[in-house]
Design a protein around this motif. Structure first.
Motif, PDB file in Angstrom:
ATOM      1  N   GLY A   5       1.002  -1.349   0.015  1.00  0.00           N
ATOM      2  CA  GLY A   5       0.013   0.431  -0.081  1.00  0.00           C
ATOM      3  C   GLY A   5       0.757   1.073  -0.017  1.00  0.00           C
ATOM      4  N   ALA A   6       2.146   1.151   0.939  1.00  0.00           N
ATOM      5  CA  ALA A   6       2.729   2.735   1.065  1.00  0.00           C
ATOM      6  C   ALA A   6       3.365   2.660  -0.397  1.00  0.00           C
ATOM      7  CB  ALA A   6       4.281   1.857   1.803  1.00  0.00           C
ATOM      8  N   ALA A   7       4.004   1.578  -1.157  1.00  0.00           N
ATOM      9  CA  ALA A   7       4.588   1.994  -2.730  1.00  0.00           C
ATOM     10  C   ALA A   7       3.462   2.405  -3.737  1.00  0.00           C
ATOM     11  CB  ALA A   7       5.150   0.212  -2.833  1.00  0.00           C
ATOM     12  N   LEU A   8       2.698   1.612  -3.050  1.00  0.00           N
ATOM     13  CA  LEU A   8       1.390   2.491  -4.113  1.00  0.00           C
ATOM     14  C   LEU A   8       0.675   3.803  -4.238  1.00  0.00           C
ATOM     15  CD1 LEU A   8      -0.858   1.446  -6.318  1.00  0.00           C
ATOM     16  CD2 LEU A   8      -2.560   0.277  -5.025  1.00  0.00           C
ATOM     17  N   GLY A   9       0.719   3.804  -2.926  1.00  0.00           N
ATOM     18  CA  GLY A   9       0.447   5.461  -2.400  1.00  0.00           C
ATOM     19  C   GLY A   9       1.828   6.260  -2.331  1.00  0.00           C
TER      20      GLY A   9
END
Lengths: 337, 303
Positions: free
Chosen positions: B255-259
């Protein structure tokens, strides 16, 4: 002699204006456990709101309605309150960390607005010049500064008495209940989000008052006055003084502000010219160290919060009042959900 | 438009690296670590020092990679810096945060993280000066791959993209293929259950800090290659990092990577409709939007 008095009046005026902000933060963090990472935004909303309403007419932008001072002051406070409601609605029902992040964001957003919306805020040059309250009553800068100091003292006393009454009232117990054990508070039929939001808005409005007084004193406000370091200084004051204790908050303000002004003066006097640029960095490191070291070694500050039955008008059997048996060394232990 | 898209992906991938560490630590230790962004500055400046040391040691190290303004020594310096930054992150935890979480609540740790970020940022300013700088004089004038006025791309920027992609893929393999990676995911998803299953929490906390610090250091070098080094670079990025972590859902590494990508793209695209001066406020608006619409983020769990 006159020089010393006038300097002392100046120092005290600023210190006591900041003390009002610290009291506002104490309501949010000390009593309710709400982390405000954007003190400077609410301080700034009060300052700019007051200047917009009370300042002289501007040719290059909106604002400058020249309204009577009490109206302008209330307007500034109201603007801080509105800002707090907007942020609080999104965050007070969530985990507390989000409030820290969101308020930190408000401060950054606020700074970019006051820097860029020059038709409203004067941009980087800020808003300056307006007739300060009672200015026509006295002659001379010193006399006026002393008079204004008295005005600040009165405001501070009003805020202090208001907060002391508030935190000793049933509502104050509710705040601590929400801070210490949210689930228990909810089981008693209270709504923690509403209570948190109320405390957050009241605290932010007090910060707005402080900002408005600050802008009144200088008859000037600019983005420089909203530098993030102010937020750090205010925290350092509360942490050093002892959160959850209004007298501690006042003491912390005087100690930290005295240390800040003193260290600035000392560094300017001692540091070689080519290093003068760095005195600010050294002062910032000092403030950071004060925050970290106090949290580590004296987490409850110089004047710790007093939790016990003698503060409460009702007997300790009051169902909300579970603190009397719980005065351990963990004033802010949150429940890890 | 095309340019904004490219810039957004570039900045976004750098943000992703920073946000992964932030989200890991934030979820396992349950506090918002405002000093995480200072690890980015730290990594960038350690690389600066080591780069000049290695350059002085041997001439062959200062030879540039083909087409890039990145030298061999810079890459070795970065590898050393990511180790150092990771270790320092773990040391800070040991000295400050560990003691605080034993005796106080998470919000006290947030306070402390603010204090630590003030100390680190200004210490960098004291040591390296307040002015911004570059790794070497060539970086500002790196080779242009496309001179099309619609899309300016530097070779260095493709290097950054390739590097972040490489890091992401290795991280994915580490998390999904190794037992340590499983343990880390387990801890970040449910610390209590993971401990019941015999996972050593203290070791995983240490690992999270080291991983976060190392990723932040790489992000710092990439950011400095794309922009420049300055003592306030961490402060400028901190809100975007939080936005990325919140968009992705706190605790979710993917999620952090996509965020990070979403926040980078959104910030870059937003400049098409709002004046540049308001750019710092964009991550804040993203945070508010997410908190109103989807408080748990894209991949976050109910909390």
């Amino acid at each position: 002699m006159i020089g010393i008095i006038s300097y002392l009046a100046f120092f005290l005026t600023i210190a006591l204006i900041l003390a009002i902000t610290v009291l506002g933060l104490n309501l949010q963090w000390g009593f309710t456990g709400l982390f405000n990472g954007g003190i400077v935004a609410f301080f700034g909303a009060g300052a700019y709101g007051m200047m917009l309403l009370g300042g002289p007419e501007r040719i290059d932008g909106l604002g400058g309605f020249g309204l009577p001072y009490p109206v302008a002051l209330s307007g500034g406070i109201a603007l801080s309150g509105i800002l707090a409601v907007l942020v609080g609605l999104a965050t007070t029902r969530l985990r507390h960390d989000y409030l820290a992040i969101a308020t930190f964001g408000v401060a950054i957003a606020m700074e970019s607005v006051v820097r860029n919306a020059s038709y409203l805020t004067g941009g980087a040059t800020g808003l300056r010049g307006f007739e300060r309250p009672f200015e026509s009553l006295v002659d001379g800068a010193l006399q006026y500064n002393l008079l204004f100091l008295a005005f600040v003292v009165i405001c501070l006393i009003i805020v202090y008495v208001f907060l002391e009454t508030l935190v000793r009232s049933p509502f104050g117990r509710l705040l601590r209940a929400v801070r210490e054990n949210e689930r228990a508070a909810r089981s008693l039929g209270k709504s923690p989000p509403v209570i948190r939001l109320t405390a957050f808005v009241i605290g932010s409005m007090i910060m707005g008052l402080s900002g408005a007084l600050y802008a009144t004193f200088y008859a000037f406000i600019s983005p420089q006055d909203l530098a993030p370091i102010l937020t750090f200084q205010i925290w350092a004051m509360l942490i050093v003084g002892g959160s959850g204790n209004n007298r501690g908050a006042l003491l912390g303000t005087l100690v930290v502000w005295g240390g800040w002004v003193g260290s600035g003066w000392l560094l300017t006097a001692v540091a070689p010219t080519h290093l003068q640029l760095y005195t600010g960095s050294i002062q910032y490191i000092l403030i950071g160290s004060i925050i970290v070291l106090t949290l580590l070694w004296r987490p409850r500050g110089l004047l710790p919060e007093k939790l016990g039955t003698r503060h409460y008008s009702k007997p300790a059997t009051d169902p909300v009042d579970w603190h009397s048996n719980e005065d351990s060394g963990k004033p802010h232990a949150q429940e890890a959900k | 438009m095309l340019q904004s898209l490219f810039d957004g992906i570039l900045v976004g991938s750098i943000l992703s690296l920073g946000a992964i560490g932030l989200t890991l630590v934030m979820h396992i230790l349950r506090f918002a670590n405002f000093s995480h962004a200072e690890l980015i500055s730290m990594g960038a400046y350690f690389t600066l020092t080591l780069d000049s040391v290695f350059n002085a040691l041997s001439n062959s190290l200062s030879s540039k990679l083909p087409m890039l303004s990145v030298s061999v020594s810079l890459i070795i310096a970065m590898l050393c810096a990511l180790l150092i930054t990771g270790v320092i992150a773990a040391i800070i935890d040991r000295l400050v945060f560990k003691r605080l979480r034993e005796q106080a609540g998470p919000l006290t740790m947030v306070f402390a993280s603010f204090g630590i970020s003030l100390i680190i940022r200004n210490a960098i300013g004291l040591v390296y000066g307040l002015k911004s700088t570059h790794y070497n004089g060539d970086i500002a004038f790196a080779m242009m791959l496309s001179s099309d006025p619609l899309l300016l791309v530097k070779a260095d920027q493709l290097f950054i993209l390739a590097l972040t992609l490489l890091v992401m893929v290795s991280l994915h393999l580490f998390i999904s293929r190794t037992s340590v990676g499983f343990a880390l995911t387990a801890i970040s998803e449910n610390p209590v259950l993971a401990q019941v299953n015999g996972i050593n929490l203290a070791a995983m906390v240490r690992l999270a800090w080291m991983l976060g610090g190392a990723l932040a250091a790489i992000a710092g070098v990439c950011y400095a290659l794309n922009n420049q080094l300055s003592p306030v670079m961490g402060r400028d990025l901190v809100l975007s990092l939080f936005a990325a972590a919140i968009v992705g859902g706190i605790g979710s590494i993917y999620g952090a990577a996509l965020g990070g990508l979403i926040v980078g793209l959104a910030s870059s695209m937003a400049l098409l409709i709002i004046p540049t001066g308001y750019k710092p406020a964009v991550p804040f608006l993203i945070i508010l939007l997410v908190l109103y619409l989807r408080p748990n983020g894209l991949f976050g769990e109910e909390r």
